[in-house]
Write a protein that holds these residues in place. Structure first.
Motif, PDB file in Angstrom:
ATOM      1  N   LEU A  81     -26.891 -12.681 -17.675  1.00 26.84           N
ATOM      2  CA  LEU A  81     -27.179 -12.069 -16.377  1.00 26.84           C
ATOM      3  C   LEU A  81     -25.928 -12.049 -15.505  1.00 26.84           C
ATOM      4  N   ARG A  82     -25.159 -13.126 -15.547  1.00 25.34           N
ATOM      5  CA  ARG A  82     -23.913 -13.185 -14.770  1.00 25.34           C
ATOM      6  C   ARG A  82     -22.936 -12.096 -15.223  1.00 25.34           C
ATOM      7  N   LEU A  83     -22.845 -11.877 -16.540  1.00 20.84           N
ATOM      8  CA  LEU A  83     -21.915 -10.866 -17.053  1.00 20.84           C
ATOM      9  C   LEU A  83     -22.420  -9.452 -16.783  1.00 20.84           C
ATOM     10  N   GLN A  84     -23.739  -9.266 -16.809  1.00 18.18           N
ATOM     11  CA  GLN A  84     -24.293  -7.940 -16.529  1.00 18.18           C
ATOM     12  C   GLN A  84     -24.035  -7.525 -15.082  1.00 18.18           C
ATOM     13  N   TYR A  85     -24.116  -8.496 -14.163  1.00 19.19           N
ATOM     14  CA  TYR A  85     -23.861  -8.235 -12.739  1.00 19.19           C
ATOM     15  C   TYR A  85     -22.604  -8.997 -12.308  1.00 19.19           C
ATOM     16  N   ARG A  86     -21.520  -8.773 -13.047  1.00 15.59           N
ATOM     17  CA  ARG A  86     -20.315  -9.570 -12.801  1.00 15.59           C
ATOM     18  C   ARG A  86     -19.790  -9.393 -11.386  1.00 15.59           C
ATOM     19  N   TYR A  87     -19.900  -8.202 -10.823  1.00 13.74           N
ATOM     20  CA  TYR A  87     -19.399  -7.957  -9.476  1.00 13.74           C
ATOM     21  C   TYR A  87     -20.126  -8.811  -8.451  1.00 13.74           C
ATOM     22  N   LEU A  88     -21.368  -9.214  -8.725  1.00 13.49           N
ATOM     23  CA  LEU A  88     -22.081 -10.143  -7.840  1.00 13.49           C
ATOM     24  C   LEU A  88     -21.663 -11.583  -8.120  1.00 13.49           C
ATOM     25  N   ASP A  89     -21.520 -11.904  -9.390  1.00 14.02           N
ATOM     26  CA  ASP A  89     -21.115 -13.260  -9.769  1.00 14.02           C
ATOM     27  C   ASP A  89     -19.751 -13.613  -9.186  1.00 14.02           C
ATOM     28  N   LEU A  90     -18.883 -12.611  -9.039  1.00 16.33           N
ATOM     29  CA  LEU A  90     -17.544 -12.849  -8.491  1.00 16.33           C
ATOM     30  C   LEU A  90     -17.587 -13.308  -7.031  1.00 16.33           C
ATOM     31  N   ARG A  91     -18.694 -13.080  -6.344  1.00 15.04           N
ATOM     32  CA  ARG A  91     -18.798 -13.512  -4.945  1.00 15.04           C
ATOM     33  C   ARG A  91     -18.967 -15.025  -4.809  1.00 15.04           C
ATOM     34  N   SER A  92     -19.327 -15.716  -5.890  1.00 14.68           N
ATOM     35  CA  SER A  92     -19.573 -17.158  -5.806  1.00 14.68           C
ATOM     36  C   SER A  92     -18.277 -17.891  -5.481  1.00 14.68           C
ATOM     37  N   PHE A  93     -18.420 -19.024  -4.802  1.00 14.96           N
ATOM     38  CA  PHE A  93     -17.237 -19.797  -4.424  1.00 14.96           C
ATOM     39  C   PHE A  93     -16.466 -20.267  -5.650  1.00 14.96           C
ATOM     40  N   GLN A  94     -17.178 -20.636  -6.738  1.00 14.88           N
ATOM     41  CA  GLN A  94     -16.487 -21.138  -7.913  1.00 14.88           C
ATOM     42  C   GLN A  94     -15.636 -20.059  -8.563  1.00 14.88           C
ATOM     43  N   MET A  95     -16.175 -18.854  -8.700  1.00 16.58           N
ATOM     44  CA  MET A  95     -15.378 -17.766  -9.283  1.00 16.58           C
ATOM     45  C   MET A  95     -14.222 -17.387  -8.373  1.00 16.58           C
ATOM     46  N   GLN A  96     -14.457 -17.383  -7.063  1.00 14.64           N
ATOM     47  CA  GLN A  96     -13.368 -17.102  -6.121  1.00 14.64           C
ATOM     48  C   GLN A  96     -12.255 -18.138  -6.264  1.00 14.64           C
ATOM     49  N   TYR A  97     -12.652 -19.409  -6.359  1.00 13.34           N
ATOM     50  CA  TYR A  97     -11.658 -20.485  -6.508  1.00 13.34           C
ATOM     51  C   TYR A  97     -10.877 -20.313  -7.802  1.00 13.34           C
ATOM     52  N   ASN A  98     -11.586 -20.074  -8.910  1.00  9.94           N
ATOM     53  CA  ASN A  98     -10.926 -19.964 -10.212  1.00  9.94           C
ATOM     54  C   ASN A  98      -9.910 -18.831 -10.235  1.00  9.94           C
ATOM     55  N   LEU A  99     -10.302 -17.658  -9.764  1.00  8.90           N
ATOM     56  CA  LEU A  99      -9.422 -16.491  -9.846  1.00  8.90           C
ATOM     57  C   LEU A  99      -8.261 -16.581  -8.861  1.00  8.90           C
ATOM     58  N   ARG A 100      -8.500 -17.164  -7.699  1.00 10.51           N
ATOM     59  CA  ARG A 100      -7.407 -17.300  -6.733  1.00 10.51           C
ATOM     60  C   ARG A 100      -6.415 -18.381  -7.162  1.00 10.51           C
ATOM     61  N   LEU A 101      -6.920 -19.456  -7.775  1.00  7.91           N
ATOM     62  CA  LEU A 101      -6.004 -20.461  -8.310  1.00  7.91           C
ATOM     63  C   LEU A 101      -5.173 -19.867  -9.452  1.00  7.91           C
ATOM     64  N   ARG A 102      -5.822 -19.068 -10.289  1.00  9.56           N
ATOM     65  CA  ARG A 102      -5.096 -18.390 -11.377  1.00  9.56           C
ATOM     66  C   ARG A 102      -3.971 -17.529 -10.806  1.00  9.56           C
ATOM     67  N   SER A 103      -4.267 -16.773  -9.767  1.00 10.92           N
ATOM     68  CA  SER A 103      -3.262 -15.909  -9.141  1.00 10.92           C
ATOM     69  C   SER A 103      -2.099 -16.727  -8.588  1.00 10.92           C
ATOM     70  N   ARG A 104      -2.414 -17.833  -7.921  1.00  8.34           N
ATOM     71  CA  ARG A 104      -1.350 -18.670  -7.340  1.00  8.34           C
ATOM     72  C   ARG A 104      -0.462 -19.274  -8.424  1.00  8.34           C
ATOM     73  N   MET A 105      -1.080 -19.734  -9.512  1.00  2.00           N
ATOM     74  CA  MET A 105      -0.283 -20.334 -10.583  1.00  2.00           C
ATOM     75  C   MET A 105       0.625 -19.300 -11.245  1.00  2.00           C
ATOM     76  N   VAL A 106       0.102 -18.096 -11.476  1.00  2.88           N
ATOM     77  CA  VAL A 106       0.923 -17.047 -12.083  1.00  2.88           C
ATOM     78  C   VAL A 106       2.083 -16.673 -11.163  1.00  2.88           C
ATOM     79  N   MET A 107       1.819 -16.603  -9.855  1.00  3.93           N
ATOM     80  CA  MET A 107       2.884 -16.268  -8.916  1.00  3.93           C
ATOM     81  C   MET A 107       3.972 -17.339  -8.916  1.00  3.93           C
ATOM     82  N   LYS A 108       3.570 -18.609  -8.978  1.00  6.28           N
ATOM     83  CA  LYS A 108       4.550 -19.695  -9.033  1.00  6.28           C
ATOM     84  C   LYS A 108       5.340 -19.652 -10.344  1.00  6.28           C
ATOM     85  N   MET A 109       4.676 -19.258 -11.434  1.00  2.00           N
ATOM     86  CA  MET A 109       5.378 -19.130 -12.705  1.00  2.00           C
ATOM     87  C   MET A 109       6.430 -18.027 -12.638  1.00  2.00           C
TER      88      MET A 109
END
Length: 653
Positions: free
Chosen positions: A168-196
């Motif tokens: 269900l999360r994958l079917q409605y991924r655009y809604l799942d992305l609103r969760s705090f955990q997904m926001q944290y994961n993707l933003r941390l990923r972005s910060r780490m890549v930028m530092k790299m």
């Protein structure tokens, strides 16, 4: 213009290297220091808001603000909680007649509708502060509101604690992305890549270069995705990695390459793999293993999240042989003990039949692991399930021995062992009260592999009963080195395949064995392991065309015509070079503590390689396949499957 550029290049080349390095490093460090001092992210620049929902504090009291976000919660039509990517803030819905239109908008809008509100930051009444919210001391007294978009009834609530199936999360991924955990994961990923990027490009002069996605078939390795072309019978392949291109860049003199690379492998249904994934791809000229390892240690230390314990360098290392002998795997989790112990010498004169039989064969050994407090936390059925796993998956007998247990759990064979060698076994394996020994006998590699698997299974069982063995806050890095260059093929053990890939250089001490005993040759291949997961792998490459041709054609029996371009390039003055690729998805998964790599990828595929949101892969009508000179050949028993393509879609569970 060209002559001016050439003269500047020549002047630069004539400058002493040490001085150039000193000037570049000094300039870079000054620039980075100034940039870090002045750059605080402007999270509300260029948009219709003045602030984010999560940033407001008591220091903002009295300020007029405009906020945009989603309605998370509403209480008694008096308060609502507004959410954006940065956090939550409480909004006071006006109750007076003059603000009836504002109240109507905020009270009638469904949950998860998007609104814009403007008002004043005020203190919450005494006693109504919420210490669990970063914005819990203030609220917004609304003056105006605008409904930007309404929300239909949701398939699930946008709250992290609400359980949703992964399908269900994958079917409605655009809604799942609103969760705090997904926001944290993707933003941390972005910060780490930028530092790299900052570490590699700004501090160490790497060049970020994109390599092609449409390529050709590469011998060896994983299966590749095939892409038809408009030329009859000719196909592209999606690259498993930019391996050949980055080596060609070294030949081209771009001696420090880096890329956040998209890679593709058609590996079928594997629970925690993705058909498309991302790696931090690196290659350097004039470098050895130590140089690559030091670079990666510095890269991870520099890009590591500030909310985690700092990375300590250098990372420890062990050889492949040591890892297999002590942990039964080439990616050991070193956060806990329970190491494999060779107890062959204890049983050289044993009368126990299956031990005698194993030790009489070449490379026959007796191995064991000790489960501390095993009789305290494990049940009889747990021991039996471990034995069944060993038998089903490794065809290997495992004998449980209880050297100090009062309970009569020992089998007759175990009792015989206890009578013969109890004291020696206790001394060698340092067995304490409640300890359980799992013992197996057989060929060295097979015995180690089965105990390595049981070691991890035991850790799972013990932790399920409340005993903490693997600290989730601990990040245990390890280099594994000196892998074999070749392995026997599973389907034909008489033939060889590359343990890493066919471009890996042999260990300098073992080159003389290539022509006589290639199975004994070690490679210059190194893996980076974190908490029992391989997060990176690389090697020093073969830069000699003749050696590369010999390994491909003679030892691996590969068609060298597929790699004629690379072999030709190596003949034109290829420098010594090496590199590594870090699995970005796996790394971020471990850093965030996510249960799956799908939780750190914005739009992942399911474990069967499907996009449940868009229903890809999808069928194409014959007229669209015609320009590619291909057609679908349906098996005789698949007519029903063929017709089902036109039926309504149901997501996989």
């Amino acid at each position: 213009m060209f002559s001016c550029w050439l003269s500047r290049l020549c002047r630069g080349l004539s400058t002493p290297t040490g001085r150039v390095t000193h000037l570049i490093q000094g300039s870079l460090s000054r620039r980075l220091m100034l940039s870090s001092q002045r750059r605080i992210p402007e999270l509300s620049s260029f948009v219709a808001r003045t602030n984010t929902c999560g940033e407001l504090r008591s220091s903002h009291l009295g300020q007029e603000v405009t906020l945009c976000g989603w309605i998370q919660y509403r209480r008694q039509n008096i308060f609502l909680v507004l959410r954006d990517f940065h956090g939550l803030v409480q909004v006071v819905i006006p109750q007076d007649e003059s603000a009836a239109s504002v109240k109507k908008i905020l009270c009638e809008a469904p949950m998860e509708s998007v609104v814009q509100v403007s008002g004043t930051v005020i203190s919450r009444p005494p006693g109504q502060e919420n210490p669990k919210m970063p914005t819990g001391e203030i609220e917004i007294k609304v003056k105006s509101a605008q409904l930007l978009n309404t929300c239909k009834k949701l398939p699930f609530e946008i709250k992290d604690f609400v359980k949703k199936t992964e399908a269900l999360r994958l079917q409605y991924r655009y809604l799942d992305l609103r969760s705090f955990q997904m926001q944290y994961n993707l933003r941390l990923r972005s910060r780490m890549v930028m530092k790299m990027r900052e570490y590699l490009c700004n501090l160490h002069g790497f060049v970020d270069i994109e390599t092609p996605t449409l390529f050709k078939r590469t011998p060896g390795g994983a299966k590749e995705f095939v892409i038809p072309s408009r030329e009859p019978g000719k196909f592209y392949c999606l690259p498993q990695s930019p391996q050949q291109f980055k080596q060609l860049l070294m030949v081209g003199g771009l001696d420090r390459y880096f890329q956040v690379a998209r890679c593709y492998r058609d590996e079928g249904s594997r629970p925690d793999r993705q058909p498309e994934f991302t790696q931090i791809d690196i290659e350097m000229s004039f470098v050895d293993q130590i140089g690559i390892r030091s670079l990666i240690e510095g890269l991870l230390q520099y890009s590591w999240p500030s909310d985690k314990d700092p990375v300590v360098v250098p990372f420890p290392s062990m050889t492949f042989a040591e890892a297999l002998a002590s942990y039964g795997t080439d990616k050991p989790d070193t956060r806990f003990g329970m190491k494999i112990v060779d107890i062959s010498d204890v049983f050289r004169n044993t009368k126990v039949g299956f031990l005698q039989d194993a030790l009489s064969k070449p490379q026959g050994t007796v191995k064991a692991i000790c489960i501390s407090e095993g009789t305290k936390y494990l049940k009889r059925k747990d021991i039996e399930s471990l034995r069944k796993l060993a038998a089903d998956h490794f065809n290997q007998e495992v004998l449980p021995v209880f050297p100090k247990a009062n309970r009569n759990w020992n089998s007759p064979v175990a009792k015989s062992i206890m009578e013969e060698q109890r004291s020696e076994l206790i001394r060698l394996m340092e067995i304490q009260e409640d300890g359980v020994v799992l013992l197996t006998a057989g060929e060295h590699r097979k015995a180690c592999s089965v105990l390595g698997k049981l070691r991890l299974e035991c850790a799972d069982l013990l932790e399920a009963r409340g005993l903490v063995l693997r600290d989730p806050a601990l990040f245990s890095f390890l280099w594994v080195v000196d892998f074999p260059l070749f392995l026997p093929k599973e389907e034909n053990p008489g033939e060889l395949e590359s343990a890493h890939h066919p471009f890996t250089a042999p260990h300098p001490s073992d080159i003389h064995l290539l022509h006589t005993e290639p199975k004994q040759v070690r490679s210059q291949h190194y893996d980076l392991v974190l908490n029992g997961n391989e997060i990176g792998g690389g090697s020093i490459r073969i830069h000699d065309a003749e050696l590369q041709r010999y390994i491909l054609a003679t030892l691996l029996k590969e068609d060298v015509k597929l790699l004629s371009h690379l072999l030709q390039a190596l003949d034109f003055g290829a420098p010594p070079h090496g590199g590594i690729a870090l699995g970005l998805d796996r790394l971020i998964c471990l850093v965030t503590g996510a249960p799956s790599i799908r939780d750190v990828i914005a739009f992942p595929k399911s474990f069967r390689g499907h996009d449940l949101m868009s229903n890809a892969p999808d069928s194409l009508p014959p007229e669209e396949l015609k320009p590619y000179h291909i057609q679908v050949s349906w098996p005789a028993d698949s007519e029903a499957e063929k017709s089902s393509l036109n039926q309504p879609y149901h997501p996989e569970s």
